[in-house]
Motif scaffolding. Structure first.
Motif, PDB file in Angstrom:
ATOM      1  N   PHE A  44       0.844  -1.203   0.000  1.00 35.43           N
ATOM      2  CA  PHE A  44       0.000   0.000   0.000  1.00 35.43           C
ATOM      3  C   PHE A  44       0.877   1.250   0.000  1.00 35.43           C
ATOM      4  O   PHE A  44       2.029   1.229   0.447  1.00 35.43           O
ATOM      5  CB  PHE A  44      -0.973  -0.023   1.167  1.00 35.43           C
ATOM      6  N   LYS A  45       0.336   2.350  -0.492  1.00 32.07           N
ATOM      7  CA  LYS A  45       1.122   3.573  -0.705  1.00 32.07           C
ATOM      8  C   LYS A  45       1.117   4.516   0.499  1.00 32.07           C
ATOM      9  O   LYS A  45       2.114   5.169   0.782  1.00 32.07           O
ATOM     10  CB  LYS A  45       0.598   4.323  -1.928  1.00 32.07           C
ATOM     11  N   ASN A  46      -0.027   4.620   1.177  1.00 33.46           N
ATOM     12  CA  ASN A  46      -0.128   5.492   2.342  1.00 33.46           C
ATOM     13  C   ASN A  46      -1.436   5.199   3.044  1.00 33.46           C
ATOM     14  O   ASN A  46      -2.355   4.575   2.489  1.00 33.46           O
ATOM     15  CB  ASN A  46      -0.064   6.975   1.950  1.00 33.46           C
ATOM     16  N   TYR A  47      -1.516   5.616   4.289  1.00 30.20           N
ATOM     17  CA  TYR A  47      -2.768   5.484   5.031  1.00 30.20           C
ATOM     18  C   TYR A  47      -3.843   6.372   4.407  1.00 30.20           C
ATOM     19  O   TYR A  47      -3.558   7.451   3.882  1.00 30.20           O
ATOM     20  CB  TYR A  47      -2.574   5.903   6.487  1.00 30.20           C
ATOM     21  N   ASP A  48      -5.096   5.943   4.502  1.00 27.08           N
ATOM     22  CA  ASP A  48      -6.206   6.714   3.953  1.00 27.08           C
ATOM     23  C   ASP A  48      -6.393   8.052   4.664  1.00 27.08           C
ATOM     24  O   ASP A  48      -6.940   8.995   4.076  1.00 27.08           O
ATOM     25  CB  ASP A  48      -7.514   5.913   4.060  1.00 27.08           C
ATOM     26  N   TYR A  49      -5.978   8.133   5.908  1.00 29.26           N
ATOM     27  CA  TYR A  49      -6.289   9.315   6.710  1.00 29.26           C
ATOM     28  C   TYR A  49      -5.230  10.411   6.629  1.00 29.26           C
ATOM     29  O   TYR A  49      -5.332  11.414   7.341  1.00 29.26           O
ATOM     30  CB  TYR A  49      -6.518   8.922   8.172  1.00 29.26           C
ATOM     31  N   VAL A  50      -4.209  10.233   5.815  1.00 26.73           N
ATOM     32  CA  VAL A  50      -3.190  11.280   5.682  1.00 26.73           C
ATOM     33  C   VAL A  50      -3.409  12.070   4.399  1.00 26.73           C
ATOM     34  O   VAL A  50      -4.123  11.632   3.493  1.00 26.73           O
ATOM     35  CB  VAL A  50      -1.757  10.701   5.680  1.00 26.73           C
ATOM     36  N   ASN A  51      -2.781  13.230   4.314  1.00 24.52           N
ATOM     37  CA  ASN A  51      -2.682  13.977   3.066  1.00 24.52           C
ATOM     38  C   ASN A  51      -1.304  13.698   2.494  1.00 24.52           C
ATOM     39  O   ASN A  51      -0.310  14.259   2.971  1.00 24.52           O
ATOM     40  CB  ASN A  51      -2.858  15.472   3.325  1.00 24.52           C
ATOM     41  N   PRO A  52      -1.198  12.822   1.498  1.00 22.16           N
ATOM     42  CA  PRO A  52       0.135  12.473   0.986  1.00 22.16           C
ATOM     43  C   PRO A  52       0.866  13.657   0.362  1.00 22.16           C
ATOM     44  O   PRO A  52       2.084  13.619   0.211  1.00 22.16           O
ATOM     45  CB  PRO A  52      -0.167  11.378  -0.044  1.00 22.16           C
ATOM     46  N   ALA A  53       0.123  14.702   0.011  1.00 24.18           N
ATOM     47  CA  ALA A  53       0.743  15.894  -0.576  1.00 24.18           C
ATOM     48  C   ALA A  53       0.923  17.011   0.447  1.00 24.18           C
ATOM     49  O   ALA A  53       1.148  18.170   0.072  1.00 24.18           O
ATOM     50  CB  ALA A  53      -0.095  16.388  -1.748  1.00 24.18           C
ATOM     51  N   ALA A  54       0.815  16.686   1.735  1.00 25.67           N
ATOM     52  CA  ALA A  54       0.954  17.718   2.764  1.00 25.67           C
ATOM     53  C   ALA A  54       2.298  18.424   2.629  1.00 25.67           C
ATOM     54  O   ALA A  54       3.334  17.776   2.481  1.00 25.67           O
ATOM     55  CB  ALA A  54       0.830  17.085   4.143  1.00 25.67           C
ATOM     56  N   PRO A  55       2.302  19.754   2.647  1.00 25.00           N
ATOM     57  CA  PRO A  55       3.578  20.481   2.517  1.00 25.00           C
ATOM     58  C   PRO A  55       4.450  20.299   3.748  1.00 25.00           C
ATOM     59  O   PRO A  55       3.952  20.170   4.867  1.00 25.00           O
ATOM     60  CB  PRO A  55       3.134  21.939   2.370  1.00 25.00           C
ATOM     61  N   LYS A  56       5.751  20.287   3.526  1.00 25.09           N
ATOM     62  CA  LYS A  56       6.709  20.216   4.618  1.00 25.09           C
ATOM     63  C   LYS A  56       7.186  21.628   4.947  1.00 25.09           C
ATOM     64  O   LYS A  56       7.425  22.434   4.046  1.00 25.09           O
ATOM     65  CB  LYS A  56       7.904  19.352   4.230  1.00 25.09           C
ATOM     66  N   GLY A  57       7.344  21.910   6.235  1.00 26.26           N
ATOM     67  CA  GLY A  57       7.867  23.207   6.617  1.00 26.26           C
ATOM     68  C   GLY A  57       7.218  23.743   7.871  1.00 26.26           C
ATOM     69  O   GLY A  57       6.305  23.143   8.442  1.00 26.26           O
ATOM     70  N   GLY A  58       7.666  24.890   8.312  1.00 25.22           N
ATOM     71  CA  GLY A  58       7.066  25.572   9.447  1.00 25.22           C
ATOM     72  C   GLY A  58       7.504  25.023  10.791  1.00 25.22           C
ATOM     73  O   GLY A  58       8.163  23.994  10.900  1.00 25.22           O
ATOM     74  N   VAL A  59       7.097  25.735  11.816  1.00 23.24           N
ATOM     75  CA  VAL A  59       7.437  25.421  13.203  1.00 23.24           C
ATOM     76  C   VAL A  59       6.156  25.310  14.003  1.00 23.24           C
ATOM     77  O   VAL A  59       5.212  26.080  13.796  1.00 23.24           O
ATOM     78  CB  VAL A  59       8.339  26.517  13.802  1.00 23.24           C
ATOM     79  N   VAL A  60       6.110  24.362  14.928  1.00 24.05           N
ATOM     80  CA  VAL A  60       5.010  24.302  15.879  1.00 24.05           C
ATOM     81  C   VAL A  60       5.606  24.306  17.278  1.00 24.05           C
ATOM     82  O   VAL A  60       6.583  23.621  17.568  1.00 24.05           O
ATOM     83  CB  VAL A  60       4.111  23.065  15.664  1.00 24.05           C
ATOM     84  N   ARG A  61       5.012  25.138  18.148  1.00 20.85           N
ATOM     85  CA  ARG A  61       5.483  25.284  19.522  1.00 20.85           C
ATOM     86  C   ARG A  61       4.477  24.604  20.454  1.00 20.85           C
ATOM     87  O   ARG A  61       3.293  24.919  20.437  1.00 20.85           O
ATOM     88  CB  ARG A  61       5.619  26.768  19.865  1.00 20.85           C
ATOM     89  N   LEU A  62       4.980  23.671  21.263  1.00 26.64           N
ATOM     90  CA  LEU A  62       4.126  22.809  22.065  1.00 26.64           C
ATOM     91  C   LEU A  62       4.341  23.053  23.552  1.00 26.64           C
ATOM     92  O   LEU A  62       5.471  23.211  24.011  1.00 26.64           O
ATOM     93  CB  LEU A  62       4.417  21.338  21.745  1.00 26.64           C
ATOM     94  N   PHE A  63       3.267  23.048  24.309  1.00 26.90           N
ATOM     95  CA  PHE A  63       3.297  23.229  25.761  1.00 26.90           C
ATOM     96  C   PHE A  63       3.693  21.937  26.455  1.00 26.90           C
ATOM     97  O   PHE A  63       3.219  20.854  26.100  1.00 26.90           O
ATOM     98  CB  PHE A  63       1.914  23.664  26.242  1.00 26.90           C
TER      99      PHE A  63
END
Length: 618
Positions: A44-63
């Protein structure tokens, strides 16, 4: 995944992943599942629940709440407090999907093979699996990791105690042999093994000092996963950066995931400061545990105009019991009538109304949140058959009376509950003298309720509970200590009463020994905080583990639940079937999210540049 960090897998016949035959005439399997077939076929190529074309990048700040002083997960909780996010630098042999209740697919391993009696399992590593220094992941790494975790971590020592040995049987093949056949979870519990690099841990650091896998350390360790440690300020923050040349980025289980360039973990000493920091845009994502704060603390412009989003995500993948547990290692708590009296003193309904806006329901099961596993009504059918095998070792009420927590909420109910608590205490040999409860020797009955200073929400609940216990004549002392001292006292069972949460998966099994088994009661670092030593519970746990069908597993889980409830090992708290999150609107996610993934954050989400730009302009 490690125990308690995700779903637990089991066994089923799965389409072979490899064309060649596995050793001993076995069949290679690309996935494993407890009592059904895997959803995703080999290749199989990828899970059904992901966006295979999701862009890479950015920062997330977590508590993050509290602090940390170690990056070594082998001795986490035993020597040092593990930093958040460290598990993301490592990988396991298998990984759980989030749209199936209990199915795992190959991560570092490309396939597994095991005989019908489940007496051993063989894993084959992927040929392209690499550490961040470019060296291949080898069977030697797997064996080293198994021996390090089993030999030095109390939790993993228990979890893997039925795995006798790990041995290399091929260039990429590792065989794990079990101490007996028939335990259908063991092959897949092995798949949860976190793999660490032998060559790194047996090497030396920048100062030429030999590394020690049994000691806490703040040297960033080598991993194989999609992230690595970029920088940190000990105890205050940690930054993980995405590995651009991550070896597994094209694996089906990784496509569309791990999209942020950086994950920044920011530590705060308490939630109150954290909430204000969130509203000041000092971090991006916060999980709100307090119903009262959810209702009252976010009436701010950024929420009203949609820049700061409040969202509820349904929880479908776990059950739990949360409550004040008694340390049964202390003789003062030996009588179940006394423990039951403590339950009658807790006016949950009034607490829920005044402190939590009525959002919660009370825990009535050790599997609260998983209806299939919760004991209800009276036992019947296979559950009754199982309970009959331990009839002489369990309270008679197990067979005659459905378990129900006392109900408060009105003056009449509260008075009736306190009268019943007084009756139980008197029956157990206690009496009130000069408004103080005393035992048979005339000694006042006092209890210390231990808490963490970083958790003021739980302190408020304890403060609510305290006057009711005092009305019974019990002297109750609330003690809040810092995070490190709290963890040390919990690890050493140095407490009288403390809050515990037992998490449960959709497929209970071997971890129940660590939760409730007699052998775990006195083992440092175990999850059996009350110190339960009950032969009936031990016997039923074995029925859960060696269940030959889902029906038997369910019946045994219900039987165990019922026995635990009627022994009053804790005063049950409450549960909520959703997770409350507040986050700044600079991210996007697939729609719909997976059934068993709750929010799926941050793995499935991505930085949305358009949203971020709009947010910046507003």
């Amino acid at each position: 995944m490690a125990p308690a960090l995700g779903f637990k897998p089991g066994i089923s016949a799965i389409t072979p992943a490899l064309a060649d035959e596995a050793p001993n005439g076995l069949q290679w399997r690309h996935a494993v599942s407890t009592y059904g077939e895997a959803k995703y076929p080999a290749g199989f190529k990828n899970y059904d629940y992901v966006n295979p074309a999701a862009p890479k990048g950015g920062v997330v700040r977590l508590f993050q709440l509290g602090t940390y002083d170690s990056f070594n997960l082998v001795v986490a909780g035993l020597k040092g407090t593990l930093a958040a996010g460290v598990s993301r630098i490592y990988e396991s042999l298998m990984e759980a999907s989030l749209d199936e209740p209990d199915t795992y697919y190959g991560e570092l391993a490309e396939a597994a093979a095991f005989p019908d009696d489940f007496s051993y399992v063989i894993y084959r590593l992927r040929p392209n699996a690499r550490w961040h220094d470019g060296k291949p992941v080898t069977p030697e790494d797997v064996i080293f990791s198994f021996e390090a975790l089993k030999g030095n971590s109390p939790m993993f020592s228990s979890y893997y105690r039925h795995i006798e040995k790990a041995e290399k049987i091929g260039d990429r093949d590792i065989k794990f042999t079990f101490d007996s056949p028939g335990n259908r979870e063991l092959p897949m519990i092995t798949g949860q093994l976190i793999i660490m690099p032998k060559h790194w841990w047996e090497g030396t650091d920048a100062q030429g000092k030999k590394r020690d896998v049994t000691a806490s350390t703040l040297e960033p360790p080598l991993g194989s996963g999609p992230y690595k440690i970029k920088e940190f300020v000990a105890g205050r923050s940690l930054v993980l950066e995405r590995v651009k040349d991550y070896w597994g980025k094209d694996n089906a289980i990784a496509v569309g995931q791990n999209n942020f360039d950086e994950l920044r973990y920011e530590y705060f000493r308490d939630d109150t400061v954290g909430r204000e920091a969130l509203k000041a845009d000092q971090f991006d994502w916060y999980g709100e545990r307090s119903a009262k704060e959810w209702s009252a603390s976010y009436d701010v412009a950024s929420v009203r105009d949609g820049r700061l989003i409040k969202e509820l995500f349904p929880v479908r993948n776990v059950g739990r019991m949360q409550g004040w547990v008694f340390n049964l290692r202390r003789p003062k708590f030996a009588d179940p009538r006394l423990r039951r009296a403590f339950n009658y003193a807790f006016d949950f309904e009034e607490m829920n109304r005044t402190l939590s806006n009525g959002d919660y329901h009370r825990d009535s099961s050790y599997f609260d949140g998983i209806p299939d596993l919760m004991a209800t009504g009276l036992p019947e059918g296979l559950e009754l058959e199982i309970l009959n095998t331990v009839r002489d070792k369990v309270p008679a009420e197990v067979f005659t009376t459905p378990y129900k927590d006392p109900v408060g909420g009105t003056p009449e109910n509260v008075r009736a509950n306190l009268r019943e608590a007084t009756r139980l205490l008197k029956e157990a040999g206690f009496e009130v003298r000069d408004r103080k409860l005393v035992d048979q020797s005339g000694q006042p009955f006092t209890v210390e309720l231990l808490g963490a200073s970083a958790d003021p929400g739980m302190e408020r609940i304890s403060l609510f509970y305290k006057p009711s216990l005092e009305r019974l004549g019990i002297t109750i002392n609330l003690r809040a200590v810092d995070t490190v001292q709290y963890q040390n006292r919990i690890r050493d069972f140095d407490f009288e009463m403390v809050t515990q949460v037992w998490g449960q998966s959709l497929s209970p099994g071997n971890e129940q020994r660590d939760n409730f088994g007699s052998q775990a009661a006195d083992r440092t670092g175990s999850n059996n905080l009350p110190g339960i030593k009950n032969p009936a519970v031990d016997a039923i746990i074995e029925r859960i583990i060696f269940a030959k069908s889902r029906a038997e597993q369910i019946a045994a889980a219900k039987a165990m639940d019922r026995v635990l409830l009627w022994n009053f090992y804790c005063v049950p708290h409450f549960n909520y079937d959703k997770q409350r999150y507040i986050y700044w609107d600079r991210f996007s996610h697939p729609d719909p999210l997976p059934k068993y993934g709750v929010s799926g954050f941050p793995n499935l989400w991505w930085y949305d540049a358009d949203k971020a730009a709009k947010l910046k302009r507003s």
